[in-house]
Design an enzyme around this catalytic site. Structure first.
Site, PDB file in Angstrom:
ATOM      1  N   ASN A 211       0.838  -1.185   0.465  1.00 49.64           N
ATOM      2  CA  ASN A 211      -0.172  -0.258  -0.106  1.00 49.64           C
ATOM      3  C   ASN A 211       0.780   1.496  -0.146  1.00 49.64           C
ATOM      4  O   ASN A 211       0.698   2.597  -0.818  1.00 49.64           O
ATOM      5  CB  ASN A 211      -1.051   0.528   1.004  1.00 49.64           C
ATOM      6  CG  ASN A 211      -1.784  -1.052   0.741  1.00 49.64           C
ATOM      7  OD1 ASN A 211      -2.550  -1.304   0.210  1.00 49.64           O
ATOM      8  ND2 ASN A 211      -3.203  -1.115   1.711  1.00 49.64           N
ATOM      9  N   CYS A 263      -7.189   2.834   3.255  1.00 46.01           N
ATOM     10  CA  CYS A 263      -6.176   2.260   3.926  1.00 46.01           C
ATOM     11  C   CYS A 263      -5.006   3.344   3.673  1.00 46.01           C
ATOM     12  O   CYS A 263      -4.080   2.604   4.291  1.00 46.01           O
ATOM     13  CB  CYS A 263      -5.967   1.330   2.579  1.00 46.01           C
ATOM     14  SG  CYS A 263      -7.949   0.065   2.879  1.00 46.01           S
TER      15      CYS A 263
END
Length: 297
Positions: A211, A263
């Site tokens: 991420n 996220c």
């Protein structure tokens, strides 16, 4: 195989429905009675394409149930997925209080061998922490194993991502847990989906690294966009020219207001915090966060 998923949020419901579709007996647990009642009727408390149909199908066929009775779900299941929230604290670190609460509940209901798996995005070392909590609070000599199995679900295509993942990451030091989880994911294994088997710490870091790298691509193209404005170049053509390079790829090369959502901001800050606690200054991720904050001003 009997599976329990603790936490009926976004990740939990998709995970529960996906494993039920694989042919397993799945019980999904949540503490909120109103949410459980909705889910029992096949009503999803959030929108995700294809999920309502998947849940409805597996409810009808009896492979998926929703409940508030976590002790019974734990006792009846071989594999227990922890899919509760890990919200950010003020210092950027992940709040593991919900994860630790589930670990204590598993310990109190450990009636036979279980594989306890973290689906939630958790800091490096959480699997070891869960193992310590269960060992401290269990009231018998029943064995168990702990594994990390991070999710890589994108909002808007989570059902597809679960059924057709780019990879499945499993981190465990136990051969028994590895064999059980491979069997659980058998439909994907037969489809030759890439599997990454590693230790729990490495598995936990893969999610944060993935991420944060994608967030870095977004900040990078926004920096290029700012430079294009100064030089009179076209950032969209620059991005296209970059993305056609197979080593780079076109995804996440879209200039704009910066990354957001549930996220990337949380995971980049958590990775920075982990690095800081390890005595390392993660310059690239630090710059990624700073660029993003400036882009949003």
């Amino acid at each position: 195989m009997r599976v329990a998923v603790i936490g009926a949020g976004y990740v939990g419901v998709v995970t529960a429905a996906g494993f039920a579709e694989f042919g397993n007996e799945v019980v999904c647990v949540d503490k909120i009675p109103e949410k459980v009642e909705m889910l029992r009727k096949g009503e999803i408390p959030f929108y995700e394409p294809g999920l309502q149909e998947l849940v409805g199908k597996n409810l009808k066929e009896g492979r998926l149930v929703f409940t508030t009775d976590s002790p019974q779900a734990i006792r009846d299941s071989l594999v227990i997925f922890i899919a509760v929230g890990t919200p950010p604290r003020g210092d950027g670190s992940a709040d593991l209080s919900y994860v630790e609460e589930v670990a204590r509940e598993i310990a109190a209901n450990l009636n036979e061998y279980k594989v306890v798996v973290t689906k939630s995005t958790v800091p490096v070392g959480t699997s070891l922490r869960i193992k310590e909590i269960i060992n401290t609070h269990k009231n018998n000599n029943t064995g168990f194993d702990v594994a990390s199995n991070p999710e890589f679900l994108r909002e808007g295509s989570a059902v597809y991502d679960f059924m057709h993942p780019d990879r499945v990451v499993i981190g465990t030091d136990s051969d028994a847990a590895k064999a059980i989880l491979r069997d659980l994911y058998r439909p994907l294994y037969l489809r030759e989906t890439p599997f990454v088997f590693t230790d729990p710490k490495t598995s936990e870091l893969i999610k944060y690294a993935s991420n944060s790298f994608l967030a870095m691509k977004i900040s990078f193209i926004n920096e290029i966009a700012n430079l294009c404005d100064a030089l009179g170049a076209d950032v969209h053509v620059v991005a296209k020219g970059m993305g056609l390079d197979g080593r780079i790829g076109p995804k996440f090369l879209h200039p704009g207001p910066g990354y957001g959502g549930s996220c990337f901001p949380k995971d980049t800050m958590a990775l920075l915090r982990m690095a800081q606690e390890a005595g390392y200054h993660f310059h690239l991720v630090d710059s990624t966060v700073q660029v993003n904050q400036k882009q949003q001003e």
